[in-house]
Design an enzyme around this catalytic site. Structure first.
Site, short mmCIF file in Angstrom:
data_model
loop_
_atom_site.label_atom_id
_atom_site.label_comp_id
_atom_site.label_asym_id
_atom_site.label_seq_id
_atom_site.Cartn_x
_atom_site.Cartn_y
_atom_site.Cartn_z
N SER A 157 0.84 -1.19 0.00
CA SER A 157 0.00 0.00 0.00
C SER A 157 0.88 1.24 0.00
CB SER A 157 -0.91 0.02 1.23
OG SER A 157 -1.57 1.26 1.38
N TYR A 170 -2.39 -1.13 10.64
CA TYR A 170 -2.54 -1.48 9.22
C TYR A 170 -1.32 -1.05 8.42
CZ TYR A 170 -4.09 -1.35 4.39
OH TYR A 170 -4.17 -1.51 3.03
#
Length: 273
Positions: A157, A170
């Site tokens: 990401s 995360y």
């Protein structure tokens, strides 16, 4: 569910892609988002699919659609990677298949103050985003090295390159995936195995709903899947989509402390009241 035959986009040189990566591909997180779109693209190349996700009914519908449209074989496996035994069960179920590609697309995130998050959910995130990715990469990496060919795609990401307030755990899991993929790329390339990390920005998927996030401008998962698959064997990390490249370039101009501050502002704006 959108029909696969409503937006057919093929990969570059699909015949060569199938020759390089074999008859079967394993895709986790195949019920939605990037994983689903990769399944459609690979089926269009004539590659058989092991479809893995939590929702068996959704996977079965996708399986029926792809087998009817592209005449490929499929194996549906419902698995929740928060269960530490799930990865091993997938490895066992695919032992007899000529697998040449593994795509670890399953994952989830949370958003909110770290100390307000239930620790059980954050630990589940570690199992899904890190432990399962590690186990699957190790298992299929060994198989592919023995075959002297294969490919592994990990989904990182844009948040992987700095700490992210309101999404600290995360972002940390994606930093792990990014670093793991970079190391495996260097280790396995001389052994005939291509490893690619895809690090997209915000995407229009079910991830946002599960993370309780509001998404404004976001990437379409089919475009991310297409650019990612076409990058396999050509680079270590792909940042798919103009939005990802723009955000990455903008953040790279800031010192690390500045990137942390900026990402905190972004996450605050994305969180639902």
């Amino acid at each position: 569910m959108n029909k696969a035959n409503e937006r057919i986009v093929t990969l570059k040189a699909p015949a060569q892609f199938k020759k390089r990566y074999g008859e079967w591909a394993v895709i986790t997180g195949a019920s939605d988002g990037i994983g689903k779109e990769m399944a459609i693209l690979l089926a269009a190349c004539g590659i058989n699919l092991v479809l893995v996700a939590r929702r068996r009914a959704v996977l079965t519908a996708l399986s029926d659609e792809l087998t009817a449209r592209y005449l490929v074989k499929t194996l549906v496996i419902d698995a929740d990677f928060s269960d530490p035994t799930s990865a091993a069960s997938i490895n066992t179920a695919t032992t007899q298949l000529n697998v040449g590609l593994m795509i670890a697309s399953a994952g989830f995130g949370t958003i909110g103050a770290f100390l307000d998050m239930p620790i059980e959910r954050e630990l589940n995130m570690l199992d899904v985003n890190c432990r399962a990715v590690l186990e699957m990469s190790a298992h299929f990496g060994r198989r592919f090295v023995q075959q002297r060919r294969g490919g592994i795609i990990l989904i990182s990401s844009l948040v992987a390159w700095q700490g992210v307030p309101l999404s600290a755990n995360y972002a940390a899991t994606k930093a792990y995936v990014q670093t793991l993929g970079e190391g495996l790329h260097a280790e396995l390339k001389p052994l005939g195995v291509n490893v690619l990390v895809s690090a997209p920005g915000p995407i229009q998927t079910g991830f946002a709903a599960r993370a309780n996030m509001q998404m404004g401008s976001a990437l379409k998962p089919d475009a991310v899947a297409h650019e990612t698959l076409n990058a396999l064997g050509r680079m270590t990390t792909v940042r798919p989509g103009f939005l990802t490249k723009f955000l990455d370039a903008s953040l790279s101009l800031l010192p690390r402390s500045g990137r942390i501050w900026a990402m905190g502002k972004v996450m605050k704006g994305m969180a639902k009241s």
